[in-house]
Design an enzyme around this catalytic site. Structure first.
Site, PDB file in Angstrom:
ATOM      1  N   HIS A 141      -6.104   4.248  -6.280  1.00 13.99           N
ATOM      2  CA  HIS A 141      -7.316   4.846  -5.697  1.00 13.99           C
ATOM      3  C   HIS A 141      -7.229   6.374  -5.730  1.00 13.99           C
ATOM      4  O   HIS A 141      -6.135   6.930  -5.627  1.00 13.99           O
ATOM      5  CB  HIS A 141      -7.507   4.352  -4.259  1.00 13.99           C
ATOM      6  CG  HIS A 141      -8.097   2.986  -4.210  1.00 13.99           C
ATOM      7  ND1 HIS A 141      -9.176   2.660  -3.429  1.00 13.99           N
ATOM      8  CD2 HIS A 141      -7.781   1.851  -4.890  1.00 13.99           C
ATOM      9  CE1 HIS A 141      -9.482   1.387  -3.595  1.00 13.99           C
ATOM     10  NE2 HIS A 141      -8.650   0.874  -4.468  1.00 13.99           N
ATOM     11  N   GLU A 142      -8.390   7.001  -5.851  1.00  7.94           N
ATOM     12  CA  GLU A 142      -8.503   8.472  -5.959  1.00  7.94           C
ATOM     13  C   GLU A 142      -7.699   9.035  -7.129  1.00  7.94           C
ATOM     14  O   GLU A 142      -7.435  10.238  -7.171  1.00  7.94           O
ATOM     15  CB  GLU A 142      -8.078   9.179  -4.660  1.00  7.94           C
ATOM     16  CG  GLU A 142      -8.886   8.821  -3.448  1.00  7.94           C
ATOM     17  CD  GLU A 142      -8.245   7.708  -2.630  1.00  7.94           C
ATOM     18  OE1 GLU A 142      -7.072   7.391  -2.874  1.00  7.94           O
ATOM     19  OE2 GLU A 142      -8.929   7.141  -1.763  1.00  7.94           O
ATOM     20  N   GLU A 178     -10.029   3.062  -8.304  1.00 10.85           N
ATOM     21  CA  GLU A 178     -11.227   3.350  -7.513  1.00 10.85           C
ATOM     22  C   GLU A 178     -12.049   4.330  -8.361  1.00 10.85           C
ATOM     23  O   GLU A 178     -12.898   3.916  -9.132  1.00 10.85           O
ATOM     24  CB  GLU A 178     -10.845   3.942  -6.166  1.00 10.85           C
ATOM     25  CG  GLU A 178     -12.050   4.124  -5.244  1.00 10.85           C
ATOM     26  CD  GLU A 178     -11.648   4.781  -3.934  1.00 10.85           C
ATOM     27  OE1 GLU A 178     -12.140   4.341  -2.898  1.00 10.85           O
ATOM     28  OE2 GLU A 178     -10.859   5.759  -3.952  1.00 10.85           O
ATOM     29  N   HIS A 189       0.834  -1.198   0.000  1.00 16.02           N
ATOM     30  CA  HIS A 189       0.000   0.000   0.000  1.00 16.02           C
ATOM     31  C   HIS A 189       0.864   1.242   0.000  1.00 16.02           C
ATOM     32  O   HIS A 189       1.759   1.379   0.833  1.00 16.02           O
ATOM     33  CB  HIS A 189      -0.928   0.014   1.228  1.00 16.02           C
ATOM     34  CG  HIS A 189      -1.881   1.169   1.219  1.00 16.02           C
ATOM     35  ND1 HIS A 189      -2.034   2.029   2.266  1.00 16.02           N
ATOM     36  CD2 HIS A 189      -2.727   1.596   0.253  1.00 16.02           C
ATOM     37  CE1 HIS A 189      -2.946   2.946   1.955  1.00 16.02           C
ATOM     38  NE2 HIS A 189      -3.378   2.712   0.751  1.00 16.02           N
ATOM     39  N   HIS A 190       0.618   2.123  -0.962  1.00 17.44           N
ATOM     40  CA  HIS A 190       1.308   3.422  -1.049  1.00 17.44           C
ATOM     41  C   HIS A 190       0.270   4.537  -1.047  1.00 17.44           C
ATOM     42  O   HIS A 190      -0.221   4.932  -2.103  1.00 17.44           O
ATOM     43  CB  HIS A 190       2.117   3.536  -2.348  1.00 17.44           C
ATOM     44  CG  HIS A 190       3.326   2.659  -2.411  1.00 17.44           C
ATOM     45  ND1 HIS A 190       4.005   2.421  -3.587  1.00 17.44           N
ATOM     46  CD2 HIS A 190       3.996   1.974  -1.454  1.00 17.44           C
ATOM     47  CE1 HIS A 190       5.041   1.637  -3.348  1.00 17.44           C
ATOM     48  NE2 HIS A 190       5.059   1.334  -2.066  1.00 17.44           N
ATOM     49  N   GLU A 229     -16.025   1.842   0.946  1.00 15.30           N
ATOM     50  CA  GLU A 229     -15.664   2.618   2.147  1.00 15.30           C
ATOM     51  C   GLU A 229     -16.798   3.542   2.579  1.00 15.30           C
ATOM     52  O   GLU A 229     -16.969   3.814   3.766  1.00 15.30           O
ATOM     53  CB  GLU A 229     -14.383   3.413   1.917  1.00 15.30           C
ATOM     54  CG  GLU A 229     -14.490   4.442   0.802  1.00 15.30           C
ATOM     55  CD  GLU A 229     -13.181   5.195   0.560  1.00 15.30           C
ATOM     56  OE1 GLU A 229     -12.194   4.920   1.249  1.00 15.30           O
ATOM     57  OE2 GLU A 229     -13.168   6.055  -0.334  1.00 15.30           O
TER      58      GLU A 229
END
Lengths: 757, 757
Positions: B538-539, B557, B468-469, B563
């Site tokens: 994501h984002e 995402e 995860h980054h 979420e």
């Protein structure tokens, strides 16, 4: 020194009496500090004369949508109480890795004011009706630290980590420097992107009227912000003979400071400069606080693309704001105040850092007789779409094997350490001004530049190549390639790089002097240090003494360099001003040494350098730098080989430096003792009026004799009509003798003194 | 198909008659193209019905100070002549590395219009008086390329390299999509930074009135730009039953496109949205061209910090603008138009890219029962100033050895491939919203996360950790650490990374969907490919089918994911819209599988997911992705282990996919054949009204029998009152049979069909 009751003091005493007084070690400089109606206020005296009249200190913070999450918005301008005062003294001598002197004394008295703001906000909501909670109390503390030296002061703001000051955005810093009179100033138009201007000399009251003509509108990146905005280091002289200089020290992760002069016509700070379409940056908006009195400079930071000046996280501090002062102009030049205010060296092993004399494949392109680019056959280039081996060469590309070997031979023959080669790497066909991101890869040589062969050839002759990384100010592109570019340098044996930041910054809207760019430049220096690479950054931010902490930062441009001699020329007094201004923060890669000043003698360029050959030699001493270029063509030097002997001989690292004569924009005379030797070199440079230098040789070892070679302007020398007229005189001298040397208009002299054994 | 004389045609024929007509392979879609009064104009019919009424195409260019140096400023809007028309056909079948089907047919008729602009400028200056030079003639050529498929069209602008079009800055692209009526639209507020909104369903004429309430103002980064601005992919339905979708394909080094609707109240394009203080971006200013008719969407690109939309260098092209159309909603879901318009795979060896089922240390923090950060003892963190071994832990940090091992055990036991661990690396104490640049280093684990031990432990059980980054949108910081972060992953055996871009972009003023950010996301994907690393961003920007070209981009995402079930919840129909909109451009890491929907059952979080357990299972089929998470806690799955069997069983890569039923925001039913097997899985998901699915098993192998397990809502199941009521039925079925399954409000079903041997 004690904290007095301010309210009482206000009633009983005149303003200056209530302030805390801090003296410099020799007592010449007196700092006064107080909190006046909630605002931190300082003033400065030199031998009893007013240098800085009472001036406010503070920062306006920006409003931000994240305020509710903990980003503080309350200004750091007023409502302060003086909680604590501390003083101390410091005296230490340290040795720079390279420099003008072997030892530097760092001697000051320090004063730290701890200031607090207190306020209340509405009580937190409660579920229990009838229950009344207390308002929330807030308390915020900042420190202002002053260091008072014999040759000036530095002060900075410090922000401890605390709940009510955790993160903040700076709208602008409002540090005031209130001048006591309508001083003469040597100034450059305040600009977020460039200092490549000619210095203006006028009264403070005349700046506004001179501003528009002072801007170098044709520069590749211009962003002026106010008709009374000026850059630092700003050199001034008062009517009563005080030399005053305002600059900054240790600007790392913070925006570069400019100064905005409040004059009689100022209505509000930071108003937009009408007609300046050369910046996309939004106007940060006027200050919400009362305007200070005329002749006050107010700090003005460089914004980011949104107009804000900085994003801060505590604990942190600003750079030092410096005011140097003396009644002797020579003290401006010998001062180490800026270096002293920087952190000690952070590189453990500095054995790989060395002063360097170099020549390079550069001047002939600057003048226009050759090109950086390799082909003329494309309107534009995409690096990944061209097979360079099949491209038709234009025949004017100068970074070719044969030409580079010629320069290597010249360097080897003349004891120069390195050869800069610009235009060695693909991408120069359309490198500037077009908002092109992926402009260079810093790794692929043009087909006619055999990187392995040329480095091997150079090394076989005891010479190194000097790498060149023009970034076109496309900083993201440079950072993406940085590691591999440095690996390439390590592989082929380069140990120094000249970087360039021509043109507007990409990402668009950012500026050369912004917080993020200052972070970038230092990032490159730190990454370079990991690879044992020295950095000489052109068009980067103006230096603030960071070379003490990172001595692999061996040079910067950040001013109008010799290249402008090919772009119309600079005034003869230009090099008599730079040491007072630009050089305060660190050495400049000025690239001196133009012998054939009328460029049309060997090119189609009608421009010319307003200097004599003897004056050119003087620059190797008056423009201190550990990096010195012999910028002219080898064939031009061969025509004047007897004068070139001085460039062969001159050192570029020193045990001692003595400024013998100095007056801003008029003349500078300096004697320097070459590092680790008993040999001295003396240089004198003057403006368009000529100068007679009187040099008392009382710094030589008593009773010893020296072989003295004097390179002087010939009697009829003149920067325009007779620039190549020089005399070379050899004699034996000893301590105590006096030399009188006549410098021609735009001329100078250079002397080498070799101890006779 | 031939080039007609336009002027003549204007006089003699009605507009549609003069246009060039291009039909799709089956003839259902007809594109018309012409140049009308100098402006490129197209329209679109489907089975004779108007889909796009005559609409202009073009780009407005920005004015720039570098114009005189070759940066072109002349708009690409009007004054065009149609120089040449070319048509061709293409029919090819290709195999994606992963996907909904083994084979994808790319079958279209292509039409290319070559357009030119010609103009004159003043003659060059001449030294010879009396001599008159001719005015300079300029000629500029662009191409508009259309591909006409049976299920829609794509078109793009192409800019050949040429002297009069070398570099240009885009003020905005003005591609029009003129709708034939007041369609129903499923839309998100157009926003430069986020798509984490709930979809609005209303008539085009109602968008303006609904706009403000539609914005998710509380999101960490919001930048809406117009009260009729909407995002793509935009799904619509006409009164006469046409399903129309507008999106884009292959958006690489170009800004993401939004659509601005011209309605009855529109006065000018691109006017600023009043009261939106959430963006620093300057207003790019209104268009200089006439407003199109109401019900026309006009492209609106995402700006950079200066308000400009793109910096271009020829040769180049825009992304494809797509219009999908059908009278059958299922065709919207089965279409491969977006993938087909992307370039073929550029990764030679794709053997390391694989579909992945995973669980992770994530949901418990999202819900609020644990923290990403390790300590509560600092108001803020500076990475280089903390000795983490001495920091006091907060006791809530979930990425700890024990907890991670628990997830590894769970994954190993249940056949999940990987375990995502968020919060493993230092910096989470103050990671978001504070404009902090150096927020993470992506390399230093918290003291309670033993990276070597945990990877070894996972590998010993046949499981991998998933990296995860989170970048906090500090993109420069991420790029500076990228290479070392990927090296760390390679060292410990990670082969996939989930990246995150929460909050406003740093450098400040930039946006998530800008040209530079789109370049960044792809840069990361390409760098990852060099390290054989799969990326799930994501984002980041909304996908446009780039996963065809870079199949290591296994997920994004770019929408309101699971979420939000912990942040107040999403409507039951949310997942019945996303496949029509967000999923058009590529798979979404929706992280389905919440079994315990009322979060207060195990936490203090009052939010809840509006879905039944059977509905949750359906999402593994209706929300296609090669990356599927089992997002709930292991202990929650253990309570419903019989239902969890479906998650254990379900494939995430497919040879065949058949959409059986579909209606936007109502229901979706799909059957998929697991890659390389004869097993099928069927999923159905519906909105808050429930649905009765009728499934004809005519896709099964004729005459063969299948073990069928049906996970269905119980009779009284309901997303709110009874979400955990499901039935599991096993039977044997064969081809031709029909299954009728009742889906509860907010429910669904899942079926596995295993060929009996």
């Amino acid at each position: 020194m004690k904290h007095r009751n301010i309210l009482l003091a206000l009633l009983l005493l005149p303003l200056t009496a209530m302030a805390t007084e801090v003296k410099s070690p020799n007592g010449n400089i007196v700092l006064n500090f107080t909190v006046e109606e909630g605002r931190p206020t300082y003033s400065l005296l030199y031998k009893g004369k007013e240098v800085v009249r009472p001036s406010h200190l503070g920062l306006e913070l920006a409003k931000d949508k994240h305020a509710s999450l903990g980003l503080n918005e309350r200004d750091l301008m007023d409502g302060f109480l003086l909680d604590k005062e501390e003083t101390s003294s410091f005296d230490e001598t340290w040795q720079p890795v390279w420099g003008e002197t072997r030892d530097i004394r760092n001697h000051y008295n320090e004063y730290v004011a701890t200031l607090s703001q207190q306020w209340q906000t509405a009580p937190p909501a409660t579920d229990q009706p009838g229950k009344r909670l207390q308002p929330r109390r807030h308390r915020r503390t900042i420190l202002i630290r002053f260091r008072v030296y014999d040759d000036g002061i530095g002060f900075r703001y410090e922000f401890p980590q605390q709940p009510d000051l955790n993160y903040f955005l700076i709208k602008d810093e409002r540090s005031e420097f209130s001048m006591a009179g309508d001083h003469t100033a040597w100034w450059l138009p305040g600009d977020y992107d460039t200092q490549e201007q000619e210095t203006q000399e006028c009264k403070l009251s005349e700046i506004r009227g001179r501003f528009r003509e002072a801007v170098n509108w044709g520069n590749s990146s211009v962003a002026v912000f106010s008709p009374t905005g000026v850059q630092t280091s700003l050199q001034m002289k008062s009517a009563d003979g005080l030399y005053i200089n305002i600059h900054e020290a240790a600007c790392t992760d913070y925006a570069t400071m400019h100064l905005e002069l409040v004059d009689a016509e100022t209505k509000a700070l930071s108003t937009k400069l009408e007609g300046n379409s050369n910046t996309y940056t939004p106007n940060p908006g006027p200050s919400a606080y009362p305007l200070p009195r005329p002749f006050t400079f107010v700090s003005h930071l460089t914004p980011d693309a949104t107009g804000l000046k900085g994003a801060m996280q505590t604990p942190c501090e600003t750079p030092w704001r410096t005011v140097m002062v003396s009644d002797d102009a020579r003290d401006m030049l010998s001062s180490n105040l800026i270096l002293n205010l920087n952190e000690p060296c952070k590189i453990e092993d500095t054995s790989w850092i060395h002063p360097t004399k170099y020549c390079g494949v550069w001047w002939e392109m600057i003048v226009g007789r050759g090109s950086w680019h390799y082909t003329n056959d494309y309107p534009s280039i995409k690096l990944d779409q061209i097979d360079w081996s099949k491209v038709k060469p234009n025949g004017t590309h100068k970074a070719n094997n044969e030409n580079v070997k010629r320069y290597i031979d010249f360097a080897a023959k003349n004891g120069l350490d390195q050869v800069l080669v610009e235009g060695w790497n693909v991408g120069w066909e359309d490198w500037a001004n077009m908002w092109k991101r992926d402009v260079f890869d810093f790794q692929t040589p043009y087909p006619d530049f055999d990187i392995k062969m040329l480095n091997d050839y150079a090394h076989s002759k005891g010479v190194k190549l000097l790498m060149h990384h023009e970034t076109s100010s496309s900083t993201q592109n440079y950072e993406r390639h940085l590691e591999k570019a440095f690996q390439l340098m390590n592989k082929y044996g380069y140990d120094a790089v000249k970087t360039g930041y021509v043109g507007d910054i990409i990402p668009r809207g950012d500026h050369h002097y912004s917080q993020s760019m200052n972070n970038h430049y230092l990032y490159v220096v730190k990454e370079a240090a990991k690879h044992h690479i020295m950095v000489n950054a052109h068009e980067a931010t103006r230096p603030t003494g960071l070379c003490r902490t990172w001595p692999n930062l061996v040079g910067n441009e950040s001013a109008r360099g010799t290249e402008y001699e090919a772009f119309g020329g600079s005034r003869p007094d230009h090099t008599c001003i730079l040491p007072f201004t630009r050089l305060q923060g660190g050495p400049m890669d000025y690239t001196p040494g133009i012998f054939v000043t009328k460029l049309k003698e060997w090119s189609d360029n009608p421009s010319w350098a307003r200097i004599t050959i003897a004056g050119s030699l003087a620059l190797y001493l008056t423009m201190y730098s550990p990096l010195q270029m012999a910028a002219d063509l080898p064939e031009n030097y061969e025509k004047f080989d007897d004068a070139f002997q001085f460039i062969r001989d001159v050192a570029c690292d020193w045990d001692e430096s003595i400024y013998l004569e100095a007056e801003p924009a008029d003349y500078i005379t300096v004697a320097r003792k070459a590092k680790g030797t008993n040999n001295w070199f003396i240089g004198g440079k003057c403006d368009e009026n000529g100068h007679e230098a009187v040099i008392k040789l009382d710094f030589l070892d008593k009773g010893r004799k020296y072989d003295c070679t004097i390179y002087a302007d010939a009697k009829d020398a003149h920067y325009d009509t007779n620039p190549q007229a020089y005399t070379i005189t050899k004699k034996v001298v000893k301590a105590g003798q006096t030399l009188k040397l006549k410098e021609a208009p735009g001329g100078g002299f250079a002397i080498s003194l070799k101890l006779k054994d």
